[in-house]
Design a protein around this motif. Sequence first.
Motif, PDB file in Angstrom:
ATOM      1  N   LEU A   1       0.800  -1.113  -0.080  1.00  0.00           N
ATOM      2  CA  LEU A   1       0.002  -0.050  -0.214  1.00  0.00           C
ATOM      3  C   LEU A   1       0.759   1.465   0.112  1.00  0.00           C
ATOM      4  CD1 LEU A   1      -3.024   0.764   0.273  1.00  0.00           C
ATOM      5  CD2 LEU A   1      -2.750   0.966   2.731  1.00  0.00           C
ATOM      6  N   ALA A   2       1.853   1.182   0.991  1.00  0.00           N
ATOM      7  CA  ALA A   2       2.663   2.433   0.996  1.00  0.00           C
ATOM      8  C   ALA A   2       3.675   2.476  -0.508  1.00  0.00           C
ATOM      9  CB  ALA A   2       3.630   2.280   2.056  1.00  0.00           C
ATOM     10  N   ARG A   3       3.981   1.328  -1.025  1.00  0.00           N
ATOM     11  CA  ARG A   3       4.765   1.491  -2.289  1.00  0.00           C
ATOM     12  C   ARG A   3       3.715   2.114  -3.451  1.00  0.00           C
ATOM     13  NH1 ARG A   3       9.377  -2.337  -2.824  1.00  0.00           N
ATOM     14  NH2 ARG A   3       8.974  -1.844  -5.055  1.00  0.00           N
ATOM     15  N   ARG A   4       2.779   1.811  -3.220  1.00  0.00           N
ATOM     16  CA  ARG A   4       1.568   2.418  -4.281  1.00  0.00           C
ATOM     17  C   ARG A   4       1.398   3.870  -4.077  1.00  0.00           C
ATOM     18  NH1 ARG A   4      -1.356   1.929  -9.162  1.00  0.00           N
ATOM     19  NH2 ARG A   4      -3.641   2.494  -8.841  1.00  0.00           N
ATOM     20  N   ALA A   5       1.235   4.278  -2.797  1.00  0.00           N
ATOM     21  CA  ALA A   5       1.127   5.670  -2.477  1.00  0.00           C
ATOM     22  C   ALA A   5       2.391   6.389  -3.017  1.00  0.00           C
ATOM     23  CB  ALA A   5       1.065   5.758  -1.075  1.00  0.00           C
ATOM     24  N   VAL A   6       3.335   5.862  -2.642  1.00  0.00           N
ATOM     25  CA  VAL A   6       4.871   6.645  -3.114  1.00  0.00           C
ATOM     26  C   VAL A   6       4.972   6.737  -5.012  1.00  0.00           C
ATOM     27  CG1 VAL A   6       7.237   6.360  -3.381  1.00  0.00           C
ATOM     28  CG2 VAL A   6       6.256   6.039  -1.198  1.00  0.00           C
ATOM     29  N   GLU A   7       4.371   5.744  -5.441  1.00  0.00           N
ATOM     30  CA  GLU A   7       4.483   5.856  -6.915  1.00  0.00           C
ATOM     31  C   GLU A   7       3.161   6.899  -7.323  1.00  0.00           C
ATOM     32  OE1 GLU A   7       4.130   2.027  -8.623  1.00  0.00           O
ATOM     33  OE2 GLU A   7       3.425   2.765 -10.536  1.00  0.00           O
ATOM     34  N   LEU A   8       2.117   6.941  -6.664  1.00  0.00           N
ATOM     35  CA  LEU A   8       1.159   7.894  -7.050  1.00  0.00           C
ATOM     36  C   LEU A   8       1.796   9.358  -6.962  1.00  0.00           C
ATOM     37  CD1 LEU A   8      -2.154   6.312  -5.463  1.00  0.00           C
ATOM     38  CD2 LEU A   8      -1.346   6.273  -7.820  1.00  0.00           C
ATOM     39  N   ALA A   9       2.364   9.375  -5.789  1.00  0.00           N
ATOM     40  CA  ALA A   9       3.147  10.625  -5.350  1.00  0.00           C
ATOM     41  C   ALA A   9       3.832  11.344  -6.375  1.00  0.00           C
ATOM     42  CB  ALA A   9       3.655  10.584  -3.994  1.00  0.00           C
ATOM     43  N   ALA A  10       4.774  10.248  -6.913  1.00  0.00           N
ATOM     44  CA  ALA A  10       5.719  10.397  -7.960  1.00  0.00           C
ATOM     45  C   ALA A  10       5.109  11.041  -9.276  1.00  0.00           C
ATOM     46  CB  ALA A  10       6.559   9.300  -8.142  1.00  0.00           C
ATOM     47  N   VAL A  11       3.911  10.321  -9.308  1.00  0.00           N
ATOM     48  CA  VAL A  11       3.271  10.618 -10.822  1.00  0.00           C
ATOM     49  C   VAL A  11       2.555  12.104 -10.573  1.00  0.00           C
ATOM     50  CG1 VAL A  11       1.264  10.148 -12.205  1.00  0.00           C
ATOM     51  CG2 VAL A  11       2.829   8.137 -11.428  1.00  0.00           C
ATOM     52  N   GLY A  12       1.761  12.204  -9.444  1.00  0.00           N
ATOM     53  CA  GLY A  12       1.004  13.466  -9.610  1.00  0.00           C
ATOM     54  C   GLY A  12       1.329  14.622  -8.740  1.00  0.00           C
ATOM     55  N   GLY A  13       2.656  14.524  -8.091  1.00  0.00           N
ATOM     56  CA  GLY A  13       2.985  15.368  -7.064  1.00  0.00           C
ATOM     57  C   GLY A  13       2.379  15.410  -5.866  1.00  0.00           C
ATOM     58  N   HIS A  14       1.635  14.644  -5.571  1.00  0.00           N
ATOM     59  CA  HIS A  14       0.508  14.722  -4.502  1.00  0.00           C
ATOM     60  C   HIS A  14       1.552  14.558  -3.070  1.00  0.00           C
ATOM     61  CE1 HIS A  14      -2.415  14.249  -7.231  1.00  0.00           C
ATOM     62  NE2 HIS A  14      -1.769  13.112  -7.608  1.00  0.00           N
ATOM     63  N   HIS A  15       1.024  15.293  -2.070  1.00  0.00           N
ATOM     64  CA  HIS A  15       1.867  15.203  -0.802  1.00  0.00           C
ATOM     65  C   HIS A  15       1.456  13.998  -0.195  1.00  0.00           C
ATOM     66  CE1 HIS A  15       3.303  19.124  -1.920  1.00  0.00           C
ATOM     67  NE2 HIS A  15       2.202  19.777  -1.752  1.00  0.00           N
ATOM     68  N   LEU A  16       2.496  13.499   0.623  1.00  0.00           N
ATOM     69  CA  LEU A  16       2.300  12.166   1.415  1.00  0.00           C
ATOM     70  C   LEU A  16       2.570  12.057   2.805  1.00  0.00           C
ATOM     71  CD1 LEU A  16       2.261   8.926   0.592  1.00  0.00           C
ATOM     72  CD2 LEU A  16       4.755   9.103   0.191  1.00  0.00           C
ATOM     73  N   LEU A  17       1.645  11.488   3.353  1.00  0.00           N
ATOM     74  CA  LEU A  17       1.878  11.104   5.007  1.00  0.00           C
ATOM     75  C   LEU A  17       2.015   9.580   5.215  1.00  0.00           C
ATOM     76  CD1 LEU A  17       1.819  12.366   7.992  1.00  0.00           C
ATOM     77  CD2 LEU A  17      -0.716  12.171   7.863  1.00  0.00           C
ATOM     78  N   LEU A  18       3.031   9.364   5.814  1.00  0.00           N
ATOM     79  CA  LEU A  18       3.414   7.906   6.048  1.00  0.00           C
ATOM     80  C   LEU A  18       3.263   7.855   7.693  1.00  0.00           C
ATOM     81  CD1 LEU A  18       6.433   7.317   3.919  1.00  0.00           C
ATOM     82  CD2 LEU A  18       3.883   6.823   3.525  1.00  0.00           C
ATOM     83  N   SER A  19       2.344   7.188   8.158  1.00  0.00           N
ATOM     84  CA  SER A  19       2.351   6.900   9.771  1.00  0.00           C
ATOM     85  C   SER A  19       2.642   5.403   9.941  1.00  0.00           C
ATOM     86  CB  SER A  19       0.769   7.282  10.146  1.00  0.00           C
ATOM     87  OG  SER A  19       0.510   6.912  11.415  1.00  0.00           O
ATOM     88  N   GLY A  20       3.349   5.508  11.196  1.00  0.00           N
ATOM     89  CA  GLY A  20       3.651   4.005  11.569  1.00  0.00           C
ATOM     90  C   GLY A  20       4.905   3.986  12.722  1.00  0.00           C
ATOM     91  N   PRO A  21       4.798   2.920  13.242  1.00  0.00           N
ATOM     92  CA  PRO A  21       5.907   2.639  14.076  1.00  0.00           C
ATOM     93  C   PRO A  21       7.624   2.964  13.465  1.00  0.00           C
ATOM     94  CG  PRO A  21       4.532   0.908  14.425  1.00  0.00           C
ATOM     95  CD  PRO A  21       4.152   1.779  12.957  1.00  0.00           C
ATOM     96  N   PRO A  22       8.614   3.144  14.385  1.00  0.00           N
ATOM     97  CA  PRO A  22       9.726   3.163  14.079  1.00  0.00           C
ATOM     98  C   PRO A  22      10.216   1.689  13.332  1.00  0.00           C
ATOM     99  CG  PRO A  22       9.443   4.077  16.258  1.00  0.00           C
ATOM    100  CD  PRO A  22       8.126   3.555  16.090  1.00  0.00           C
ATOM    101  N   GLY A  23      10.795   1.993  12.444  1.00  0.00           N
ATOM    102  CA  GLY A  23      11.333   0.870  11.757  1.00  0.00           C
ATOM    103  C   GLY A  23      10.619  -0.040  10.664  1.00  0.00           C
ATOM    104  N   CYS A  24       9.562   0.921  10.327  1.00  0.00           N
ATOM    105  CA  CYS A  24       8.690   0.048   9.500  1.00  0.00           C
ATOM    106  C   CYS A  24       8.957   0.234   7.945  1.00  0.00           C
ATOM    107  CB  CYS A  24       7.138   0.214   9.820  1.00  0.00           C
ATOM    108  SG  CYS A  24       6.742   2.089   9.752  1.00  0.00           S
ATOM    109  N   GLY A  25       9.751   1.560   7.949  1.00  0.00           N
ATOM    110  CA  GLY A  25      10.201   1.598   6.365  1.00  0.00           C
ATOM    111  C   GLY A  25       9.857   2.953   6.104  1.00  0.00           C
ATOM    112  N   LYS A  26       9.323   4.007   6.841  1.00  0.00           N
ATOM    113  CA  LYS A  26       9.007   5.121   6.430  1.00  0.00           C
ATOM    114  C   LYS A  26      10.136   6.006   5.661  1.00  0.00           C
ATOM    115  CE  LYS A  26       7.610   5.979  10.518  1.00  0.00           C
ATOM    116  NZ  LYS A  26       7.376   6.796  11.809  1.00  0.00           N
ATOM    117  N   SER A  27      11.255   6.192   6.283  1.00  0.00           N
ATOM    118  CA  SER A  27      12.356   6.726   5.554  1.00  0.00           C
ATOM    119  C   SER A  27      12.828   6.066   4.526  1.00  0.00           C
ATOM    120  CB  SER A  27      13.616   7.172   6.657  1.00  0.00           C
ATOM    121  OG  SER A  27      13.555   6.230   7.693  1.00  0.00           O
ATOM    122  N   MET A  28      12.930   4.768   4.567  1.00  0.00           N
ATOM    123  CA  MET A  28      13.450   4.007   3.470  1.00  0.00           C
ATOM    124  C   MET A  28      12.645   4.508   2.272  1.00  0.00           C
ATOM    125  SD  MET A  28      14.332   0.079   4.246  1.00  0.00           S
ATOM    126  CE  MET A  28      15.125  -0.514   2.727  1.00  0.00           C
TER     127      MET A  28
END
Length: 506
Positions: free
Chosen positions: A201-228
């Motif tokens: 789901l997060a990968r999909r959102a990142v791809e959509l952000a890259a296509v449309g320039g939409h701003h993105l909010l990633l929420s989740g515990p430390p170490g789940c891959g947000k900064s990756m």
Amino acid sequence: MGRALAIVRGVALLGLSPREVRVEATSSPGLPVLRLVGLPDAAVREAGDRVRAAITRHGLRWPGERLVVNLAPADLPKVGSAFDLPLAVAVLAATGQVPVEVAAGCWACGELGLDGSVRPVAGQLPLVAGAGQLGAQRLLVPAAAAAEAALVSGPELLPVADLGEVVELLTGRRRPRHVAPLTVRSTAPGPDLAELRGQPLARRAVELAAVGGHHLLLSGPPGCGKSMLADRLPGILPELSTDQALEVAALHSVASLRSPDQPLERRPPLRAPQQVVSAAALVGGGSGVPRPGEVSLAHHGVLVLDELLEIPRPVLDALRQPLERGEVVLTRSRARVSYPARVLLVAATNPCPCGFLGDPRRSCTCRPDRVERYRARLSGPLLDRLDLQVSLRPLDHRDLLDAPTGEPSAVVADRVAAARQLATERSGPGALNRDAPTPQLRRRTDASALTGLAGALQRVGGSARAFDRTLRVARTIADLAGDEIIRGAHVEEAVAYRLPAIRGAA
Ligand SMILES: [Zn+2]
């Protein structure tokens, strides 16, 4: 000796906008002092001492008379040391050491060392570009910045390493060196999305952000891959055009983040400030002529704000205007300055103060009212602009074993480029769905999808502005599917990203 009025031109920058500064020097009988007039700042006032030391060091003559140097127009603030070089040339011309008429046809920007060396200054690249825009025909530049300057079309470049060369060039005893322009570096491979397992789901959102320039909010515990994920976003964005790369380099030059011999980067910039403590650091500021902030240093690229809820509210509020307008406008008593700031914002946050709400590995220790207060820190208007909101859950050991290796960035980047092409065909080069005009969006939306969107937003309490913003995300989803019409399924997926991740995690 003659009492010629010598004129050389220099450049003052208001943001990235150049203004012509006439440096006029004249000598008159009196004590051999140099008087500077025309609103110079402290660094420019000290230029007098540097110029004097440099001139005498090179065996050139300092007049035994009073010198007055005027920087015009007087109401324009002149800051920094870029006026050293035009000032020195004006003095050399006023004292007959270079021809007045040659100096009058020259522009110059650069700093002088006490030894007479000519050196690049902060903002050297936009100064050179600015001289070109203002119609400079011949431009004296520090030799160390000549290759960078050669990227800018326009003026004939006269690279100089020291004041001795200035005199030799302007008296015709030496011909200007040929300068090869700096190379423009194609993107070197960065961190790859293939290294990230799971999180479809997060990968999909990142791809959509890259296509449309939409701003993105990633929420989740430390170490789940947000900064990756955030770090890998520039790698799936299209490369910058040469003009865009120059604009980014100009901003980094003003902030002293680039040296003039660095190749020009085509990779979109990624800025991930560790601790955003002030609005000035985020959107720009400082005394005198304000400097660009992180949101401008990330222009044409990605701005990552980690621990979004730890950032003070007034700092976050300062971000709203730049996100809306794509530029930062900073007003000071003497200058109104704007810097471009078209960024893709990736905000990341823990779901609660301890970070472990919803984490199967550890239990959350936060009291519910503390969680509520924590989340309330994210202002409504900013939350509204984060069009893609995703909750990430950490993978446990079994997930990690089962999760397939992710798709490589290059494959995703190809899809992003193809989908962006559709926005370009609709609205012109560089157009992003983020900015798609409402009539165009609605015209190409299935009627039942529009009704469905209205109903869905009512259920989640979305604002009127959220309607168009969600439709823009749906446009991006349709583009990735190669569909000219926005349909019900596209809208449904877009609405799912608007359910605030931060509330949905509970
Ligand atoms: Zn907690």
